[in-house]
Design a protein around this motif. Structure first.
Motif, PDB file in Angstrom:
ATOM      1  N   CYS A 276      39.320  48.367  32.978  1.00  0.00           N
ATOM      2  CA  CYS A 276      40.049  47.167  33.370  1.00  0.00           C
ATOM      3  C   CYS A 276      39.516  46.658  34.708  1.00  0.00           C
ATOM      4  CB  CYS A 276      41.537  47.479  33.481  1.00  0.00           C
ATOM      5  SG  CYS A 276      42.499  46.077  34.060  1.00  0.00           S
TER       6      CYS A 276
ATOM      7  N   CYS B 100      42.805  46.831  37.306  1.00  0.00           N
ATOM      8  CA  CYS B 100      43.427  48.064  37.797  1.00  0.00           C
ATOM      9  C   CYS B 100      42.488  49.260  37.696  1.00  0.00           C
ATOM     10  CB  CYS B 100      44.728  48.347  37.060  1.00  0.00           C
ATOM     11  SG  CYS B 100      44.526  48.958  35.376  1.00  0.00           S
TER      12      CYS B 100
ATOM     13  N   CYS C 289      44.593  45.733  28.500  1.00  0.00           N
ATOM     14  CA  CYS C 289      44.782  46.914  29.346  1.00  0.00           C
ATOM     15  C   CYS C 289      46.189  47.477  29.157  1.00  0.00           C
ATOM     16  CB  CYS C 289      44.563  46.568  30.810  1.00  0.00           C
ATOM     17  SG  CYS C 289      44.882  47.987  31.883  1.00  0.00           S
TER      18      CYS C 289
ATOM     19  N   CYS D 141      48.080  47.626  32.864  1.00  0.00           N
ATOM     20  CA  CYS D 141      48.541  46.492  33.678  1.00  0.00           C
ATOM     21  C   CYS D 141      48.639  45.191  32.889  1.00  0.00           C
ATOM     22  CB  CYS D 141      47.627  46.313  34.883  1.00  0.00           C
ATOM     23  SG  CYS D 141      46.068  45.514  34.482  1.00  0.00           S
TER      24      CYS D 141
ATOM     25  N   ALA E 225      46.364  43.320  31.657  1.00  0.00           N
ATOM     26  CA  ALA E 225      45.230  42.401  31.749  1.00  0.00           C
ATOM     27  C   ALA E 225      44.578  42.276  30.365  1.00  0.00           C
ATOM     28  CB  ALA E 225      44.211  42.916  32.766  1.00  0.00           C
TER      29      ALA E 225
HETATM   30 ZN   LIG Z   1      44.525  47.086  33.987  1.00  0.00          ZN
END
Ligand SMILES: [Zn+2]
Lengths: 382, 144
Positions: free
Chosen positions: B29, B32, B43, B46, B48
């Motif tokens: 990611c 993060c 992800c 987080c 994403a």
């Molecule tokens: Zn992430």
């Protein structure tokens, strides 16, 4: 939560050749309705869940076409707890006064298959093709690591299985009714190290149902309602180690059982020390042992002394899986969580007969766990 | 002798192969820095949505293990009739991820938490067209 359980029903778990899952679900529902002194036409709503039955709401053709909302859901091994939660939420929202939650299933013999396509459970087909998509591997590997980290012995695994089959032998409705001695368990064939044959439950068939109402009207129906003090459903957060995971992060986080348990205690306004009888997910002995800590009953590693002292036996400090749990009853996935609640209700009513916990237990607890990192916990009391 | 079989990876995008230094293909990611396997764009840490594929370390330590002692059910493509038990474990890699894998070792007495393991590519089964399928596995460092 202001919800009461006023009727319980069970179609005993086991093998029932020639009986369909729908028929078992209908029988469990009728049994719960009879226990409540009510009829299907008195139900304002219903919820049902199953792995093998795509549309368990078709039970209405047998129970009666009364036009009520009949919700179906499936959340793996957490289905039972979530059926009750969904029923409770609908009652609390004012959809009706009285509802019924029904879990049912009928699995083929042998280990659970993950189905034709792993894509349907969010995984690549390669994962099953290479022989990795098996729940027993996860159960074994989580247990293996836990034994390493917290000093749990093989003897403690065996003793947990001895207790399960002993409790099953005392429970009329159990599937496995023969006690199995320690040596037979300790010397049984290895399935997935460190877990042996009698350490695991098997898929089975059966159904369970509970009739529920808003607590303020419970005394209309029964003199001995059991109150649902909490019913919490949680899924995993990033970092917890869950079944059927091709990878898991090194970063650690509390699993769904821990989080459901903590939230359930908070909702119920009690702590683990207040629980008099508990049913926890014992897909195999390793998870009964680990769930003792995840549910807050003891600290990691203390299971070794607890089990050596018989603390989880029917006459012990905290009796666990008093009807023999999944080991002695098998796991019809959709019904399993409600079977735990059925058993706790029997215990709190004082109706459990040969497997009755002494000294009139007042507070009971149930917990299920499964794929994909889901758990439901209930707290029940007189 | 039957005709020589064609070797195929069990799935595309899992690992680099053929290669002298095969690698598992995960994703990292950009927000993060958490690493997942197999690779995916989303992800799980987080939320994403633009994770990028990365090659993973070829060695690590055994975090936990078991031995699969019975033939896996459908859709297993290994030999279920002449079944040979195989080890399974999670190997902790420097990227902060533990990857589940077959192990080349199936003797419980030779497996221990914390041991060093190296990535190998091994044949394990046959597909419907009689291609020989290969997948990733980890081998104890002493013997590989
Ligand atoms: Zn992430």
């Amino acid at each position: 939560m202001d919800i009461a359980i006023i009727g319980i029903g069970l179609f005993a778990f086991g093998r029932h050749d020639g009986v369909s899952a729908i028929e078992m679900g209908v029988a469990a529902a009728r049994s719960a309705l009879k226990d409540a002194g009510l009829e299907w036409k008195d139900m304002d709503l219903a919820c049902a869940g199953s792995l093998e039955v795509l549309q368990p709401d078709t039970m209405n053709k047998h129970l009666g076409l009364t036009g009520i909302p009949f919700t179906t859901l499936y959340n793996g091994c957490a289905t039972g707890g979530n059926l009750m939660l969904t029923t409770a939420n609908a009652l609390a929202a004012g959809v009706g006064d009285v509802g019924i939650a029904i879990g049912l299933d009928k699995h083929p013999r042998g280990a659970f298959s993950v189905g034709d396509t792993l894509e349907s459970i969010g995984l690549g087909q390669w994962y099953g093709e290479t022989g990795l998509a098996l729940n027993p591997q996860f159960f074994a590997m989580k247990t293996q690591r836990y034994m390493h980290d917290h000093g749990i012995s093989h003897e403690t695994l065996h003793r947990t299985a001895v207790k399960a089959f002993k409790n099953g032998s005392l429970t009329e409705t159990a599937w496995r009714r023969k006690a199995i001695d320690y040596d037979e368990i300790a010397n049984a064939p290895m399935v997935c190290d460190p877990l042996r044959k009698f350490h695991f439950c098997n898929p089975s068939e059966g159904a369970a149902a509970v009739v529920m109402c808003r607590a303020e009207v419970a005394k209309r129906y029964t003199t001995h309602p059991i109150y649902l003090r909490a019913d919490v459903f949680k899924t995993q957060t990033y970092g917890s180690f869950e079944t059927l995971s091709p990878a898991t992060p090194v970063r650690d986080a509390p699993g769904p059982v821990v989080r459901a348990s903590q939230a359930a205690y908070e909702t119920a306004g009690i702590g683990p020390e207040d629980v008099d009888v508990a049913q926890v997910q014992d897909t195999e002995v390793g998870h009964e042992i680990m769930h003792m800590a995840e549910n807050g009953f003891c600290k990691d590693g203390e299971q070794e002394a607890w089990i050596a002292d018989g603390a989880t036996e029917i006459g012990g400090r905290l009796p666990i899986n008093t009807d023999g749990g999944l080991l002695a009853n098998g796991e019809p996935i959709g019904a399993s969580g409600i079977r735990q609640v059925y058993e706790v209700c029997l215990q709190l009513r004082g109706d459990a007969g040969a497997h009755q916990v002494p000294n009139s237990p007042k507070v009971g607890y149930t917990q299920v766990y499964g794929f994909p990192g889901v758990s439901c916990v209930t707290v029940l009391s007189t | 002798m039957p005709a020589a079989q064609t070797r195929k990876p069990v799935a595309e995008g899992l690992f680099t192969w053929p290669s002298d230094d095969p690698q598992l293909l995960g994703s990292k990611c950009p927000d993060c820095a958490e690493v997942t396997f197999p690779s995916q764009t989303g992800c799980p840490a987080c939320s994403a949505s633009r994770c990028e594929q990365v090659g993973l370390s070829r060695s690590g330590t055994l975090w936990t293990w078991t031995v699969q002692n019975f033939p896996p059910p459908h859709p297993y493509l290994g030999d279920a009739r002449e079944f040979v038990p195989f080890g399974v474990g999670y190997i902790e890699l420097a990227e902060g991820v533990r990857v589940e894998s077959r192990l080349t070792e199936n003797d419980a007495d030779k497996l221990a938490i914390g041991m060093q393991m190296n990535l190998v590519i091994e044949a394990f089964g046959t597909d419907a067209d009689r291609n020989e399928l290969v997948t990733f596995a980890f081998a104890p460092a002493e013997t590989s």
